[in-house]
Each structure stands twice: as structure tokens, then as C-alpha cells.
Design an enzyme around this catalytic site. Structure first.
Site, PDB file in Angstrom:
ATOM      1  N   ARG A  36       0.803  -1.218   0.000  1.00  0.00           N
ATOM      2  CA  ARG A  36       0.000   0.000   0.000  1.00  0.00           C
ATOM      3  C   ARG A  36       0.838   1.272   0.000  1.00  0.00           C
ATOM      4  O   ARG A  36       0.386   2.332   0.442  1.00  0.00           O
ATOM      5  CB  ARG A  36      -0.969   0.000   1.191  1.00  0.00           C
ATOM      6  CG  ARG A  36      -1.934  -1.168   1.105  1.00  0.00           C
ATOM      7  CD  ARG A  36      -2.956  -1.154   2.218  1.00  0.00           C
ATOM      8  NE  ARG A  36      -3.625  -2.451   2.320  1.00  0.00           N
ATOM      9  CZ  ARG A  36      -4.634  -2.840   1.533  1.00  0.00           C
ATOM     10  NH1 ARG A  36      -5.109  -2.031   0.623  1.00  0.00           N
ATOM     11  NH2 ARG A  36      -5.157  -4.041   1.687  1.00  0.00           N
ATOM     12  N   HIS A  66       2.226 -11.099  -5.587  1.00  0.00           N
ATOM     13  CA  HIS A  66       1.068 -10.270  -5.937  1.00  0.00           C
ATOM     14  C   HIS A  66       1.522  -8.814  -6.034  1.00  0.00           C
ATOM     15  O   HIS A  66       2.254  -8.334  -5.179  1.00  0.00           O
ATOM     16  CB  HIS A  66      -0.030 -10.422  -4.882  1.00  0.00           C
ATOM     17  CG  HIS A  66      -1.370  -9.911  -5.330  1.00  0.00           C
ATOM     18  ND1 HIS A  66      -1.611  -8.578  -5.562  1.00  0.00           N
ATOM     19  CD2 HIS A  66      -2.527 -10.551  -5.610  1.00  0.00           C
ATOM     20  CE1 HIS A  66      -2.865  -8.427  -5.946  1.00  0.00           C
ATOM     21  NE2 HIS A  66      -3.446  -9.601  -5.990  1.00  0.00           N
ATOM     22  N   TYR A  69      -1.020  -2.847  -4.424  1.00  0.00           N
ATOM     23  CA  TYR A  69      -2.433  -2.482  -4.600  1.00  0.00           C
ATOM     24  C   TYR A  69      -2.655  -1.105  -5.233  1.00  0.00           C
ATOM     25  O   TYR A  69      -3.739  -0.805  -5.705  1.00  0.00           O
ATOM     26  CB  TYR A  69      -3.160  -2.513  -3.250  1.00  0.00           C
ATOM     27  CG  TYR A  69      -3.509  -3.904  -2.794  1.00  0.00           C
ATOM     28  CD1 TYR A  69      -4.037  -4.841  -3.685  1.00  0.00           C
ATOM     29  CD2 TYR A  69      -3.329  -4.283  -1.468  1.00  0.00           C
ATOM     30  CE1 TYR A  69      -4.361  -6.115  -3.268  1.00  0.00           C
ATOM     31  CE2 TYR A  69      -3.654  -5.565  -1.036  1.00  0.00           C
ATOM     32  CZ  TYR A  69      -4.170  -6.473  -1.939  1.00  0.00           C
ATOM     33  OH  TYR A  69      -4.491  -7.729  -1.523  1.00  0.00           O
ATOM     34  N   HIS A 106      -4.070  -7.433 -10.874  1.00  0.00           N
ATOM     35  CA  HIS A 106      -5.431  -7.105 -11.283  1.00  0.00           C
ATOM     36  C   HIS A 106      -5.312  -6.278 -12.554  1.00  0.00           C
ATOM     37  O   HIS A 106      -4.264  -5.705 -12.825  1.00  0.00           O
ATOM     38  CB  HIS A 106      -6.132  -6.293 -10.198  1.00  0.00           C
ATOM     39  CG  HIS A 106      -6.225  -6.999  -8.885  1.00  0.00           C
ATOM     40  ND1 HIS A 106      -6.842  -6.462  -7.791  1.00  0.00           N
ATOM     41  CD2 HIS A 106      -5.770  -8.215  -8.492  1.00  0.00           C
ATOM     42  CE1 HIS A 106      -6.772  -7.319  -6.787  1.00  0.00           C
ATOM     43  NE2 HIS A 106      -6.120  -8.380  -7.177  1.00  0.00           N
ATOM     44  N   GLU A 142      -5.609 -11.585 -12.901  1.00  0.00           N
ATOM     45  CA  GLU A 142      -6.598 -12.111 -11.960  1.00  0.00           C
ATOM     46  C   GLU A 142      -7.978 -11.538 -12.284  1.00  0.00           C
ATOM     47  O   GLU A 142      -8.123 -10.332 -12.478  1.00  0.00           O
ATOM     48  CB  GLU A 142      -6.191 -11.726 -10.519  1.00  0.00           C
ATOM     49  CG  GLU A 142      -7.181 -12.217  -9.478  1.00  0.00           C
ATOM     50  CD  GLU A 142      -6.752 -11.934  -8.040  1.00  0.00           C
ATOM     51  OE1 GLU A 142      -5.637 -11.401  -7.837  1.00  0.00           O
ATOM     52  OE2 GLU A 142      -7.541 -12.235  -7.140  1.00  0.00           O
ATOM     53  N   ASP A 176      -9.748 -16.298  -9.207  1.00  0.00           N
ATOM     54  CA  ASP A 176     -10.120 -16.115  -7.800  1.00  0.00           C
ATOM     55  C   ASP A 176     -11.582 -16.552  -7.628  1.00  0.00           C
ATOM     56  O   ASP A 176     -12.484 -15.988  -8.254  1.00  0.00           O
ATOM     57  CB  ASP A 176      -9.921 -14.642  -7.412  1.00  0.00           C
ATOM     58  CG  ASP A 176     -10.119 -14.384  -5.916  1.00  0.00           C
ATOM     59  OD1 ASP A 176     -11.178 -14.782  -5.372  1.00  0.00           O
ATOM     60  OD2 ASP A 176      -9.227 -13.782  -5.293  1.00  0.00           O
ATOM     61  N   HIS A 179     -13.924 -13.746  -6.129  1.00  0.00           N
ATOM     62  CA  HIS A 179     -14.209 -12.712  -7.132  1.00  0.00           C
ATOM     63  C   HIS A 179     -15.171 -13.246  -8.187  1.00  0.00           C
ATOM     64  O   HIS A 179     -16.123 -12.569  -8.577  1.00  0.00           O
ATOM     65  CB  HIS A 179     -12.919 -12.254  -7.816  1.00  0.00           C
ATOM     66  CG  HIS A 179     -11.925 -11.635  -6.880  1.00  0.00           C
ATOM     67  ND1 HIS A 179     -10.671 -11.235  -7.271  1.00  0.00           N
ATOM     68  CD2 HIS A 179     -12.001 -11.364  -5.554  1.00  0.00           C
ATOM     69  CE1 HIS A 179     -10.023 -10.733  -6.239  1.00  0.00           C
ATOM     70  NE2 HIS A 179     -10.803 -10.804  -5.181  1.00  0.00           N
ATOM     71  N   HIS A 213      -6.904 -18.523  -6.770  1.00  0.00           N
ATOM     72  CA  HIS A 213      -7.034 -17.935  -5.435  1.00  0.00           C
ATOM     73  C   HIS A 213      -8.275 -18.564  -4.831  1.00  0.00           C
ATOM     74  O   HIS A 213      -9.387 -18.326  -5.306  1.00  0.00           O
ATOM     75  CB  HIS A 213      -7.176 -16.411  -5.508  1.00  0.00           C
ATOM     76  CG  HIS A 213      -5.879 -15.713  -5.705  1.00  0.00           C
ATOM     77  ND1 HIS A 213      -5.799 -14.376  -5.997  1.00  0.00           N
ATOM     78  CD2 HIS A 213      -4.596 -16.163  -5.637  1.00  0.00           C
ATOM     79  CE1 HIS A 213      -4.521 -14.027  -6.111  1.00  0.00           C
ATOM     80  NE2 HIS A 213      -3.776 -15.097  -5.901  1.00  0.00           N
ATOM     81  N   ASP A 226     -16.420  -7.697  -3.095  1.00  0.00           N
ATOM     82  CA  ASP A 226     -15.274  -8.556  -2.846  1.00  0.00           C
ATOM     83  C   ASP A 226     -14.987  -8.656  -1.345  1.00  0.00           C
ATOM     84  O   ASP A 226     -14.326  -7.789  -0.790  1.00  0.00           O
ATOM     85  CB  ASP A 226     -14.070  -7.959  -3.600  1.00  0.00           C
ATOM     86  CG  ASP A 226     -12.795  -8.747  -3.384  1.00  0.00           C
ATOM     87  OD1 ASP A 226     -12.879  -9.914  -2.947  1.00  0.00           O
ATOM     88  OD2 ASP A 226     -11.709  -8.193  -3.662  1.00  0.00           O
ATOM     89  N   HIS A 228     -13.533 -11.669   1.063  1.00  0.00           N
ATOM     90  CA  HIS A 228     -13.067 -13.044   1.193  1.00  0.00           C
ATOM     91  C   HIS A 228     -13.536 -13.636   2.514  1.00  0.00           C
ATOM     92  O   HIS A 228     -13.649 -12.922   3.516  1.00  0.00           O
ATOM     93  CB  HIS A 228     -11.534 -13.083   1.173  1.00  0.00           C
ATOM     94  CG  HIS A 228     -10.944 -12.583  -0.109  1.00  0.00           C
ATOM     95  ND1 HIS A 228      -9.631 -12.752  -0.435  1.00  0.00           N
ATOM     96  CD2 HIS A 228     -11.507 -11.915  -1.155  1.00  0.00           C
ATOM     97  CE1 HIS A 228      -9.387 -12.217  -1.618  1.00  0.00           C
ATOM     98  NE2 HIS A 228     -10.513 -11.683  -2.069  1.00  0.00           N
ATOM     99  N   GLU A 258      -6.405 -16.733   0.301  1.00  0.00           N
ATOM    100  CA  GLU A 258      -6.258 -15.343   0.775  1.00  0.00           C
ATOM    101  C   GLU A 258      -7.387 -15.108   1.768  1.00  0.00           C
ATOM    102  O   GLU A 258      -8.141 -14.151   1.675  1.00  0.00           O
ATOM    103  CB  GLU A 258      -6.378 -14.377  -0.400  1.00  0.00           C
ATOM    104  CG  GLU A 258      -5.355 -14.583  -1.493  1.00  0.00           C
ATOM    105  CD  GLU A 258      -5.647 -13.731  -2.731  1.00  0.00           C
ATOM    106  OE1 GLU A 258      -6.790 -13.781  -3.241  1.00  0.00           O
ATOM    107  OE2 GLU A 258      -4.739 -13.019  -3.174  1.00  0.00           O
TER     108      GLU A 258
HETATM  109 ZN    ZN Z   1     -10.302 -10.148  -3.434  1.00  0.00          ZN
HETATM  110 MN    MN Z   2      -7.266 -12.888  -5.219  1.00  0.00          MN
HETATM  111 MN    MN Z   3      -5.603 -10.099  -6.039  1.00  0.00          MN
END
Ligand code: ZN
Ligand code: MN
Ligand code: MN
Length: 280
Positions: A36, A66, A69, A106, A142, A176, A179, A213, A226, A228, A258
Site C-alpha cells: 500500500r 502479488h 495495490y 489485477h 486475476e 479467484d 471474485h 485464489h 469482494d 473473502h 487469501e
Molecule cells: Zn479479493
Molecule cells: Mn485474489
Molecule cells: Mn488479487
């Protein structure tokens, strides 16, 4: 079948692989740096060497990295778009220094833009990144839940991006399950899992599905939200995961959870549930 978690890199990459090993992972995912922030610390050579030695010793792989973000490869703001490409290349370089196999990203988001415009924008960003940094690792796109402005919630969109790449051979899919469920791919029934396998085969091709994922979804089917959740305890549920995990299209694909880590018991519990559903 390879199964693992996204693990923290706090304290270094060698500690991350240790965490993965201790929680029973045979594959793992990490960030290459603070996900981040834009600031990047140079990688400690000794730590990287130890990371490679330990994953070899414990046979943990493939390793997924990954992306950060803040990266948005579909941004309509020219400065953020340029910064995103630059930062994506940094993640790519770090992925390869670690000897990791995959960089998961992403596609990006751009509220209010035409879908066609976004597809072109993402493909141009990926082409630029690959021109700046010839690939050794494989990039995995993804699928997303399709929250406000997000690209890549339909597998057709992922395919359209791939079609515009100068070298699509180094680009695959990371699917994922949370998702996908939030975006309208229902895996609660045998027909649903078959249909998903068919859509993947008919768009990007099952040979390009390199990672999953594995996440349950707290919110409703097709909610485009989204969140998880623990495997079997969300809206997908145990039966959905049993069908998905044992389906020939998905059985042998490496899987990364995740899932939430609220207590020390969460990861062992989720791994137990997956092994039980696969009769491992
Ligand atoms: Zn997610
Ligand atoms: Mn994911
Ligand atoms: Mn992701």
C-alpha cells in the site's frame, strides 16, 4: 495438488517462506514489498538467497508474487498510469530476483470509461512493461469481483486483453473463486463448475490457468462485492468447494488461500477443510 496461503513478508523473505512451511504450504504467495505504498527498499541479497534455499529445501512452489495495490493499469489519469507501469516493472524485477514463477496482477479500474477503452489501456500498459523488462516470470491476470469501475470481472475481458499483447505466451490467468462468485460465476453446483471450466476453456484456455485464489465469499452470489471468507463458511459453502477442488479442470492447479487471518487457528482450519474436501 499444491496448496498454500498468502503469507506476510514482515521481517524478510526468508521468514515468509518459514511461515509458509510452518503452516503446511506446498505453494505460497507474497507481496514483494509494502503493498500500500510507493516506496521500495532494496532487496537484501542474503535474505533473497536464504529464501531461495529454503523454498528449495522444503519444496515450496510455485511461488506467486502479488502486485502492489496502488498499481492501476487502467487508470485514466496520465500520471498514475505512468507510475503504475513503472511500479509494475519494479514488482516484475523483484519477482524475478526472488526466482518466483508468477506475478499476479489485477487489470485495473477506471470508473465511467468504456470497456473497450479500458481493455486497450491495460493491454498497452502490459505491452509497455514487457518492453521495458523482457520477461522471465509469467504474468497472471486475476479476475475481479467487478466492484465500481473494476476491469476483468468477465473472463471474456481477460481474453480481450491477452489478444492485444505482443507476446501473450508469458501471460496466464489466476482465477479467484470469491471474485468469480461475486461476479456471477456460480460454483455451488456440478453444472456451475462445469460451466466455469467451459468458459475458461472457451476464453483464455485451460492451459493458461496457472493459479487459483481459493477464497469463499462473505457476500451474495453476483453481488459484485469482494469480501473473502473462510473456506466452506461463506456463500459458496463446503459443497461448492468440494465440487470445484475435485473437478478435473481445477484439481491440479496450484491454489493460494487469501482467507482472513483473525486468529492463529484460521490458517490451519482452512487447510484442514480443503484437505478434507479433497480427501487428502
Ligand atoms: Zn479479493
Ligand atoms: Mn485474489
Ligand atoms: Mn488479487
Amino acid at each position: 495438488m499444491r496448496i498454500g496461503f498468502h503469507v506476510s513478508i514482515s521481517g524478510g523473505f526468508s521468514l515468509a517462506v518459514q511461515r509458509a512451511y510452518e503452516s503446511g504450504c506446498t505453494t505460497m504467495q507474497i507481496f514483494s514489498r509494502n503493498p500500500r505504498g510507493w516506496t521500495v527498499k532494496p532487496m537484501d541479497q542474503a535474505d533473497v538467497a536464504e529464501f531461495k534455499r529454503l523454498r528449495e529445501q522444503w519444496d515450496i512452489g510455485p511461488v506467486f508474487v502479488h502486485t502492489n495495490y496502488l498499481i492501476n493499469l487502467a487508470s485514466k489519469k496520465p500520471d498514475l498510469y505512468a507510475k503504475s507501469i513503472e511500479q509494475f516493472v519494479i514488482d516484475l524485477e523483484r519477482t524475478e530476483k526472488l526466482g518466483a514463477e508468477y506475478l499476479v496482477t489485477h487489470l485495473g479500474s477506471a470508473s465511467g470509461q468504456e470497456e473497450e477503452w479500458m481493455i486497450e489501456q491495460v493491454a498497452a500498459a502490459l505491452n509497455m512493461a514487457m518492453k521495458l523488462h523482457p520477461l522471465k516470470a509469467t504474468i497472471l491476470l486475476e479476475n475481479t469481483a467487478g466492484e465500481k469501475g473494476d476491469m476483468g470481472y468477465r473472463l471474456e475481458q481477460v481474453r480481450q486483453v491477452m489478444d492485444r499483447l505482443k507476446d501473450p505466451s508469458k501471460v496466464g490467468l489466476c482465477y479467484d473463486t470469491c471474485h468469480g462468485f461475486a461476479a456471477g460465476y456460480d460454483i455451488r453446483t456440478k453444472q456451475g463448475v462445469d460451466a466455469l471450466a467451459g468458459v475458461i476453456e472457451g476464453t483464455v484456455g485451460l492451459d493458461r490457468l496457472r493459479g487459483v485464489h481459493l477464497n469463499d465469499c462473505l457476500r451474495d452470489f453476483d453481488s459484485r462485492v469482494d469480501r473473502h471468507w473462510h473456506i466452506g463458511e461463506g456463500k459458496i459453502g463446503e459443497e461448492g468447494f468440494r465440487l470445484f477442488l475435485n473437478h478435473p479442470a481445477f484439481r491440479d492447479v496450484p491454489k493460494i488461500m487469501e482467507t482472513p487471518k483473525e486468529t492463529e487457528e484460521d490458517d490451519p482450519k482452512n487447510l484442514r477443510v480443503v484437505k478434507k474436501l479433497m480427501k487428502m
